[in-house]
Design a protein around this motif. Structure first.
Motif, PDB file in Angstrom:
ATOM      1  N   CYS A 106      66.589  29.455 -63.271  1.00  0.00           N
ATOM      2  CA  CYS A 106      67.298  28.351 -62.745  1.00  0.00           C
ATOM      3  C   CYS A 106      66.792  28.506 -61.127  1.00  0.00           C
ATOM      4  CB  CYS A 106      68.763  28.083 -62.833  1.00  0.00           C
ATOM      5  SG  CYS A 106      69.332  26.676 -61.836  1.00  0.00           S
ATOM      6  N   GLU A 107      66.040  27.769 -60.683  1.00  0.00           N
ATOM      7  CA  GLU A 107      65.695  27.914 -59.210  1.00  0.00           C
ATOM      8  C   GLU A 107      66.812  27.531 -58.300  1.00  0.00           C
ATOM      9  OE1 GLU A 107      62.224  25.309 -59.311  1.00  0.00           O
ATOM     10  OE2 GLU A 107      60.923  26.545 -60.325  1.00  0.00           O
ATOM     11  N   GLN A 108      66.489  27.896 -56.868  1.00  0.00           N
ATOM     12  CA  GLN A 108      67.677  27.634 -55.967  1.00  0.00           C
ATOM     13  C   GLN A 108      67.769  26.113 -56.102  1.00  0.00           C
ATOM     14  OE1 GLN A 108      66.604  29.664 -52.477  1.00  0.00           O
ATOM     15  NE2 GLN A 108      66.715  31.662 -53.219  1.00  0.00           N
ATOM     16  N   ASN A 109      69.079  25.831 -55.646  1.00  0.00           N
ATOM     17  CA  ASN A 109      69.437  24.516 -55.371  1.00  0.00           C
ATOM     18  C   ASN A 109      70.875  24.427 -54.650  1.00  0.00           C
ATOM     19  OD1 ASN A 109      72.055  24.438 -57.461  1.00  0.00           O
ATOM     20  ND2 ASN A 109      70.474  25.491 -58.418  1.00  0.00           N
ATOM     21  N   ASP A 110      71.141  23.166 -54.144  1.00  0.00           N
ATOM     22  CA  ASP A 110      72.445  22.811 -53.397  1.00  0.00           C
ATOM     23  C   ASP A 110      73.657  23.446 -53.976  1.00  0.00           C
ATOM     24  OD1 ASP A 110      70.549  21.674 -51.733  1.00  0.00           O
ATOM     25  OD2 ASP A 110      70.909  19.488 -52.280  1.00  0.00           O
ATOM     26  N   MET A 149      69.809  38.962 -81.443  1.00  0.00           N
ATOM     27  CA  MET A 149      70.460  39.726 -80.418  1.00  0.00           C
ATOM     28  C   MET A 149      69.544  40.623 -79.853  1.00  0.00           C
ATOM     29  SD  MET A 149      73.828  40.642 -82.901  1.00  0.00           S
ATOM     30  CE  MET A 149      73.552  40.027 -84.576  1.00  0.00           C
ATOM     31  N   GLY A 150      69.993  40.858 -78.561  1.00  0.00           N
ATOM     32  CA  GLY A 150      69.134  41.782 -77.519  1.00  0.00           C
ATOM     33  C   GLY A 150      69.813  42.258 -76.343  1.00  0.00           C
ATOM     34  N   ARG A 151      68.891  42.527 -75.420  1.00  0.00           N
ATOM     35  CA  ARG A 151      69.192  43.113 -73.998  1.00  0.00           C
ATOM     36  C   ARG A 151      68.559  42.219 -73.000  1.00  0.00           C
ATOM     37  NH1 ARG A 151      73.431  47.243 -73.539  1.00  0.00           N
ATOM     38  NH2 ARG A 151      73.732  47.681 -75.640  1.00  0.00           N
ATOM     39  N   TRP A 152      69.146  42.078 -71.875  1.00  0.00           N
ATOM     40  CA  TRP A 152      68.634  41.302 -70.535  1.00  0.00           C
ATOM     41  C   TRP A 152      68.333  42.095 -69.437  1.00  0.00           C
ATOM     42  CZ3 TRP A 152      68.457  35.876 -70.812  1.00  0.00           C
ATOM     43  CH2 TRP A 152      68.876  35.395 -72.061  1.00  0.00           C
ATOM     44  N   ASN A 153      67.433  41.568 -68.741  1.00  0.00           N
ATOM     45  CA  ASN A 153      67.293  41.917 -67.221  1.00  0.00           C
ATOM     46  C   ASN A 153      66.708  40.866 -66.397  1.00  0.00           C
ATOM     47  OD1 ASN A 153      66.309  45.087 -67.413  1.00  0.00           O
ATOM     48  ND2 ASN A 153      65.239  44.307 -69.339  1.00  0.00           N
ATOM     49  N   GLY A 154      66.972  41.126 -64.877  1.00  0.00           N
ATOM     50  CA  GLY A 154      66.840  40.096 -64.154  1.00  0.00           C
ATOM     51  C   GLY A 154      67.830  39.881 -63.122  1.00  0.00           C
ATOM     52  N   THR A 155      67.989  38.924 -62.446  1.00  0.00           N
ATOM     53  CA  THR A 155      68.880  38.451 -61.304  1.00  0.00           C
ATOM     54  C   THR A 155      69.899  37.379 -61.310  1.00  0.00           C
ATOM     55  OG1 THR A 155      67.255  39.896 -59.832  1.00  0.00           O
ATOM     56  CG2 THR A 155      69.068  38.593 -58.752  1.00  0.00           C
ATOM     57  N   LEU A 156      70.899  37.461 -61.187  1.00  0.00           N
ATOM     58  CA  LEU A 156      71.744  36.078 -61.013  1.00  0.00           C
ATOM     59  C   LEU A 156      72.567  36.063 -59.737  1.00  0.00           C
ATOM     60  CD1 LEU A 156      73.617  33.870 -62.564  1.00  0.00           C
ATOM     61  CD2 LEU A 156      75.284  35.875 -63.226  1.00  0.00           C
ATOM     62  N   ASN A 157      72.531  34.757 -59.134  1.00  0.00           N
ATOM     63  CA  ASN A 157      72.911  34.649 -57.827  1.00  0.00           C
ATOM     64  C   ASN A 157      74.180  33.696 -58.147  1.00  0.00           C
ATOM     65  OD1 ASN A 157      73.391  33.911 -55.111  1.00  0.00           O
ATOM     66  ND2 ASN A 157      71.363  34.222 -54.615  1.00  0.00           N
ATOM     67  N   LEU A 158      75.368  33.979 -57.870  1.00  0.00           N
ATOM     68  CA  LEU A 158      76.451  33.178 -57.744  1.00  0.00           C
ATOM     69  C   LEU A 158      77.072  32.972 -56.520  1.00  0.00           C
ATOM     70  CD1 LEU A 158      78.488  31.431 -59.653  1.00  0.00           C
ATOM     71  CD2 LEU A 158      79.756  33.551 -60.001  1.00  0.00           C
ATOM     72  N   LYS A 159      76.636  31.914 -55.810  1.00  0.00           N
ATOM     73  CA  LYS A 159      77.263  31.619 -54.519  1.00  0.00           C
ATOM     74  C   LYS A 159      77.237  32.508 -53.650  1.00  0.00           C
ATOM     75  CE  LYS A 159      80.144  27.691 -56.154  1.00  0.00           C
ATOM     76  NZ  LYS A 159      81.341  27.039 -56.610  1.00  0.00           N
ATOM     77  N   GLY A 160      76.059  33.360 -53.342  1.00  0.00           N
ATOM     78  CA  GLY A 160      75.924  34.428 -52.656  1.00  0.00           C
ATOM     79  C   GLY A 160      76.130  35.786 -53.220  1.00  0.00           C
ATOM     80  N   ASP A 161      76.928  35.792 -54.300  1.00  0.00           N
ATOM     81  CA  ASP A 161      77.238  37.040 -54.994  1.00  0.00           C
ATOM     82  C   ASP A 161      75.838  37.283 -55.916  1.00  0.00           C
ATOM     83  OD1 ASP A 161      78.193  39.343 -56.353  1.00  0.00           O
ATOM     84  OD2 ASP A 161      79.924  38.388 -57.271  1.00  0.00           O
ATOM     85  N   VAL A 162      75.167  38.300 -55.540  1.00  0.00           N
ATOM     86  CA  VAL A 162      74.087  38.855 -56.065  1.00  0.00           C
ATOM     87  C   VAL A 162      74.040  39.708 -57.153  1.00  0.00           C
ATOM     88  CG1 VAL A 162      71.589  39.427 -56.090  1.00  0.00           C
ATOM     89  CG2 VAL A 162      72.304  38.273 -54.205  1.00  0.00           C
ATOM     90  N   ILE A 163      73.951  39.501 -58.555  1.00  0.00           N
ATOM     91  CA  ILE A 163      74.220  40.333 -59.568  1.00  0.00           C
ATOM     92  C   ILE A 163      73.037  40.689 -60.341  1.00  0.00           C
ATOM     93  CG2 ILE A 163      75.370  40.686 -61.753  1.00  0.00           C
ATOM     94  CD1 ILE A 163      77.074  38.233 -60.749  1.00  0.00           C
ATOM     95  N   GLU A 164      72.849  42.134 -60.329  1.00  0.00           N
ATOM     96  CA  GLU A 164      71.597  42.678 -60.787  1.00  0.00           C
ATOM     97  C   GLU A 164      71.795  42.687 -62.320  1.00  0.00           C
ATOM     98  OE1 GLU A 164      68.553  42.959 -59.588  1.00  0.00           O
ATOM     99  OE2 GLU A 164      69.436  42.514 -57.335  1.00  0.00           O
TER     100      GLU A 164
END
Length: 373
Positions: A106-110, A149-164
């Motif tokens: 999900c790309e950056q948005n307002d 079922m499996g595992r995940w890699n990446g980055t999540l940005n929740l209102k400035g809270d960046v979760i690796e």
């Protein structure tokens, strides 16, 4: 009908072009579902993208539960004729390796919710028993689905809270389902009003669990009287162990509901393992996503899977889910993540999804309004 890039493939199933499906039933859909969560349960993410060819729409959502809040970003657009285009506003899915790895972004948005996440299966994708349900003269469900079922890699940005997100700490599942199920704007009940006035009930649990080198999955749907609609109980070896799928014994469920609701408080499953030995699985929840709130899985005037929202719509909504009372008004489809303990001693993590509407004799529900004492 218009041709599209998918019509270049040697994969046609009907004489129609790919923008047409084999049935004219308005309720035909084709959908990806994903979830991911940390083992400690602090953050739970649910994602989905669906297409509805006979309604001419496609939509997507991201649900994030963290620190007592449920954040939902959702988007809808007109489908058009190119079924290979899985973009819905900022959302998109890429198949990295079929039946093994997919990227959901999900790309950056307002609304300040964005992510780039890649799922990798730790076991094979497993086809489930086909679900078929007829109510009177109408087929209301006729769906196929496979789950992995499996595992995940990446980055999540929740209102400035960046979760690796990393494969060591983050697990989850994904499924792909298609066929006929209720979607879109509500239809008049017509003669079906009689079934809702006459002890209607639908009970559903879906329980995927991951252990170190194997997985368990239980899937059950029942009518009001407990009669079976569909049932699955399997053990899936990891890729490292060969990826074999073992059929297990008939599963029995015991859902303990929170007082005053139909939200699960704890759960237990019993069945025989692949060697015929009795096995008990006990579940302790860590976090809960109210999938009926904001995502479209349960019809509301504001948002329903497949409903027409205009040429394009992107919006965010937020719910308080930090207490039993707050979640009580956001049912009836609850997805709990947490800890599973086997009677043989192994400990795993996963999800216990539960939906109970109308009557269900086993748990004493005799109406739509009934809740646990």
């Amino acid at each position: 009908m218009p041709i599209s890039p998918m019509d270049e493939t040697l994969a046609h199933q009907t004489p129609e072009t790919f923008d047409q499906v084999a049935t004219s039933d308005r309720n035909f859909y084709d959908r990806y579902y994903f979830n991911l969560h940390s083992e400690d349960g602090n953050t739970f993410v649910v994602l989905g993208i669906g297409q509805y060819p006979n309604l001419g729409t496609t939509d997507a959502f991201a649900l994030i539960v963290r620190d007592g809040k449920q954040h939902v970003l959702r988007c809808s657009r007109e489908l058009g004729t190119d079924r290979s285009d899985t973009r819905v506003g900022p959302f998109g899915v890429d198949v990295v390796e079929p039946l093994q790895s997919l990227r959901f972004f999900c790309e950056q948005n307002d609304h300040e919710i964005s992510f780039d996440l890649t799922f990798t299966g730790h076991g094979p994708a497993v086809e489930e028993p086909r679900t078929f349900l007829r109510k009177g003269p109408r087929v209301t469900m006729d769906t196929s689905r496979y789950t992995q079922m499996g595992r995940w890699n990446g980055t999540l940005n929740l209102k400035g809270d960046v979760i690796e997100v990393n494969e060591k700490d983050w697990l989850g599942i994904r499924d792909h389902s298609w066929g006929i199920r209720p979607i879109g704007e509500a239809e008049p009940l017509g003669i079906r009003i009689n079934e809702y006035m006459n002890n209607f009930g639908f009970f559903h649990i879906f329980v995927p669990i991951q252990f170190k080198d194997f997985q368990l999955k239980v899937f059950i749907e029942e009518n009001a009287d407990g009669s079976l609609i569909v049932e699955e109980c399997v053990k899936i070896d990891s890729h490292a162990k060969g990826g074999a799928v073992h059929q297990l014994g008939k599963p029995n469920h015991q859902v303990n509901y929170a007082s005053g609701s139909r939200e699960l408080a704890s759960g237990e499953l019993r069945f025989e393992d692949e060697n015929g030995e009795p096995l008990v699985v006990k579940f302790t929840p860590h976090n809960c996503a109210c999938l009926a709130a904001g995502t479209g899985y349960v019809a509301t005037p504001e948002w329903t899977h497949g409903a027409y929202q205009g040429k394009f719509k992107l919006e965010a909504v937020e719910f308080d889910v930090g207490s039993d009372e707050q979640r009580g008004g956001l049912g009836p489809l609850y997805e709990h993540i947490g800890r599973f303990e086997l009677s043989t001693g192994e400990v795993g993590y996963g999800m216990f999804e539960n939906l109970s509407v109308g009557s269900h004799s086993k748990y004493g529900f005799d109406s739509f309004e009934a809740v646990a004492p």
